[in-house]
Design a protein around this motif. Structure first.
Motif, PDB file in Angstrom:
ATOM      1  N   PRO A 143       0.819  -1.224   0.000  1.00  0.00           N
ATOM      2  CA  PRO A 143       0.000   0.000   0.000  1.00  0.00           C
ATOM      3  C   PRO A 143       0.846   1.265   0.000  1.00  0.00           C
ATOM      4  N   ALA A 144       2.016   1.218   0.646  1.00  0.00           N
ATOM      5  CA  ALA A 144       2.883   2.399   0.665  1.00  0.00           C
ATOM      6  C   ALA A 144       3.348   2.730  -0.752  1.00  0.00           C
ATOM      7  N   LEU A 145       3.726   1.725  -1.516  1.00  0.00           N
ATOM      8  CA  LEU A 145       4.156   1.957  -2.897  1.00  0.00           C
ATOM      9  C   LEU A 145       2.990   2.406  -3.776  1.00  0.00           C
ATOM     10  N   ALA A 146       1.836   1.794  -3.597  1.00  0.00           N
ATOM     11  CA  ALA A 146       0.669   2.156  -4.415  1.00  0.00           C
ATOM     12  C   ALA A 146       0.210   3.582  -4.126  1.00  0.00           C
ATOM     13  N   VAL A 147       0.074   3.909  -2.850  1.00  0.00           N
ATOM     14  CA  VAL A 147      -0.401   5.247  -2.476  1.00  0.00           C
ATOM     15  C   VAL A 147       0.671   6.286  -2.799  1.00  0.00           C
ATOM     16  N   GLY A 148       1.934   5.929  -2.595  1.00  0.00           N
ATOM     17  CA  GLY A 148       3.015   6.847  -2.948  1.00  0.00           C
ATOM     18  C   GLY A 148       3.066   7.122  -4.435  1.00  0.00           C
ATOM     19  N   GLY A 149       2.878   6.084  -5.253  1.00  0.00           N
ATOM     20  CA  GLY A 149       2.844   6.274  -6.699  1.00  0.00           C
ATOM     21  C   GLY A 149       1.681   7.131  -7.143  1.00  0.00           C
ATOM     22  N   PHE A 150       0.520   6.889  -6.540  1.00  0.00           N
ATOM     23  CA  PHE A 150      -0.639   7.720  -6.853  1.00  0.00           C
ATOM     24  C   PHE A 150      -0.382   9.172  -6.461  1.00  0.00           C
ATOM     25  N   SER A 151       0.242   9.396  -5.324  1.00  0.00           N
ATOM     26  CA  SER A 151       0.523  10.762  -4.871  1.00  0.00           C
ATOM     27  C   SER A 151       1.463  11.479  -5.829  1.00  0.00           C
ATOM     28  N   VAL A 152       2.477  10.764  -6.296  1.00  0.00           N
ATOM     29  CA  VAL A 152       3.430  11.375  -7.234  1.00  0.00           C
ATOM     30  C   VAL A 152       2.716  11.759  -8.534  1.00  0.00           C
ATOM     31  N   ILE A 153       1.892  10.856  -9.046  1.00  0.00           N
ATOM     32  CA  ILE A 153       1.163  11.150 -10.284  1.00  0.00           C
ATOM     33  C   ILE A 153       0.177  12.299 -10.075  1.00  0.00           C
ATOM     34  N   ALA A 154      -0.531  12.286  -8.946  1.00  0.00           N
ATOM     35  CA  ALA A 154      -1.510  13.346  -8.669  1.00  0.00           C
ATOM     36  C   ALA A 154      -0.839  14.707  -8.522  1.00  0.00           C
ATOM     37  N   LEU A 155       0.298  14.754  -7.854  1.00  0.00           N
ATOM     38  CA  LEU A 155       1.001  16.026  -7.702  1.00  0.00           C
ATOM     39  C   LEU A 155       1.591  16.495  -9.024  1.00  0.00           C
ATOM     40  N   TYR A 156       2.019  15.549  -9.856  1.00  0.00           N
ATOM     41  CA  TYR A 156       2.536  15.920 -11.171  1.00  0.00           C
ATOM     42  C   TYR A 156       1.430  16.537 -12.033  1.00  0.00           C
ATOM     43  N   VAL A 157       0.268  15.901 -12.044  1.00  0.00           N
ATOM     44  CA  VAL A 157      -0.851  16.436 -12.822  1.00  0.00           C
ATOM     45  C   VAL A 157      -1.344  17.755 -12.223  1.00  0.00           C
ATOM     46  N   ALA A 158      -1.316  17.863 -10.914  1.00  0.00           N
ATOM     47  CA  ALA A 158      -1.786  19.090 -10.266  1.00  0.00           C
ATOM     48  C   ALA A 158      -0.865  20.274 -10.534  1.00  0.00           C
ATOM     49  N   SER A 159       0.344  20.024 -10.997  1.00  0.00           N
ATOM     50  CA  SER A 159       1.246  21.128 -11.316  1.00  0.00           C
ATOM     51  C   SER A 159       1.003  21.679 -12.724  1.00  0.00           C
ATOM     52  N   TRP A 160       0.206  20.973 -13.534  1.00  0.00           N
ATOM     53  CA  TRP A 160      -0.133  21.458 -14.871  1.00  0.00           C
ATOM     54  C   TRP A 160      -1.162  22.582 -14.781  1.00  0.00           C
ATOM     55  N   PRO A 161      -1.250  23.419 -15.801  1.00  0.00           N
ATOM     56  CA  PRO A 161      -2.352  24.388 -15.836  1.00  0.00           C
ATOM     57  C   PRO A 161      -3.690  23.652 -15.922  1.00  0.00           C
ATOM     58  N   GLN A 162      -4.715  24.224 -15.357  1.00  0.00           N
ATOM     59  CA  GLN A 162      -6.012  23.553 -15.344  1.00  0.00           C
ATOM     60  C   GLN A 162      -6.565  23.326 -16.741  1.00  0.00           C
ATOM     61  N   SER A 163      -6.169  24.155 -17.701  1.00  0.00           N
ATOM     62  CA  SER A 163      -6.662  23.983 -19.068  1.00  0.00           C
ATOM     63  C   SER A 163      -6.135  22.705 -19.708  1.00  0.00           C
ATOM     64  N   ALA A 164      -5.113  22.091 -19.131  1.00  0.00           N
ATOM     65  CA  ALA A 164      -4.551  20.863 -19.690  1.00  0.00           C
ATOM     66  C   ALA A 164      -5.422  19.643 -19.401  1.00  0.00           C
ATOM     67  N   PHE A 165      -6.210  19.675 -18.331  1.00  0.00           N
ATOM     68  CA  PHE A 165      -7.012  18.494 -17.978  1.00  0.00           C
ATOM     69  C   PHE A 165      -8.474  18.810 -17.666  1.00  0.00           C
ATOM     70  N   THR A 166      -8.909  20.036 -17.890  1.00  0.00           N
ATOM     71  CA  THR A 166     -10.323  20.381 -17.727  1.00  0.00           C
ATOM     72  C   THR A 166     -10.787  21.148 -18.962  1.00  0.00           C
ATOM     73  N   SER A 167     -12.058  21.430 -19.012  1.00  0.00           N
ATOM     74  CA  SER A 167     -12.606  22.229 -20.115  1.00  0.00           C
ATOM     75  C   SER A 167     -12.938  23.636 -19.641  1.00  0.00           C
ATOM     76  N   CYS A 168     -12.096  24.186 -18.798  1.00  0.00           N
ATOM     77  CA  CYS A 168     -12.391  25.498 -18.223  1.00  0.00           C
ATOM     78  C   CYS A 168     -12.346  26.607 -19.271  1.00  0.00           C
ATOM     79  N   GLU A 169     -11.607  26.416 -20.358  1.00  0.00           N
ATOM     80  CA  GLU A 169     -11.505  27.481 -21.358  1.00  0.00           C
ATOM     81  C   GLU A 169     -12.785  27.633 -22.175  1.00  0.00           C
ATOM     82  N   VAL A 170     -13.643  26.618 -22.189  1.00  0.00           N
ATOM     83  CA  VAL A 170     -14.896  26.726 -22.943  1.00  0.00           C
ATOM     84  C   VAL A 170     -16.087  27.078 -22.055  1.00  0.00           C
TER      85      VAL A 170
END
Length: 104
Positions: A11-38
């Protein structure tokens, strides 16, 4: 105690991997993964900000804390540490429960 360490490593590896991916995506601009521009009601300035920029340290803490909680029993393999992390005190019932004909 080795079994506890191995069991909590997964679970430590699974949750840690998810955290790394989530923080990586959260560092992108919101327009990269949402439809906020429309969306006509959404502010275009906030569309270029990242979730980490908008939410701050609370978002990072919410992603990292579960990974740290799963890592503690893997590093300190004691039953009391594992039970404290899982939220079960040692004063509660033991496992497996004893089933009797009178308890039905």
């Amino acid at each position: 105690m080795r079994n506890i360490r191995v069991a909590w490593s997964f679970p430590a590896l699974a949750v840690g991997g998810f955290s790394v991916i989530a923080l990586y995506v959260a560092s992108w601009p919101q327009s990269a993964f949402t439809s906020c521009e429309v969306d006509p009601g959404y502010d275009p300035v906030t569309c270029t900000e990242s979730l980490i920029h908008r939410r701050g340290a609370g978002y990072v803490t919410a992603m990292v804390l579960p990974a740290l909680l799963c890592t503690v029993p893997a590093l300190v393999p004691k039953r009391s540490t594992a039970r404290a992390t899982a939220g079960r005190s040692s004063s509660q019932h033991s496992w497996p429960p004893s089933w009797s004909a009178t308890s039905r």
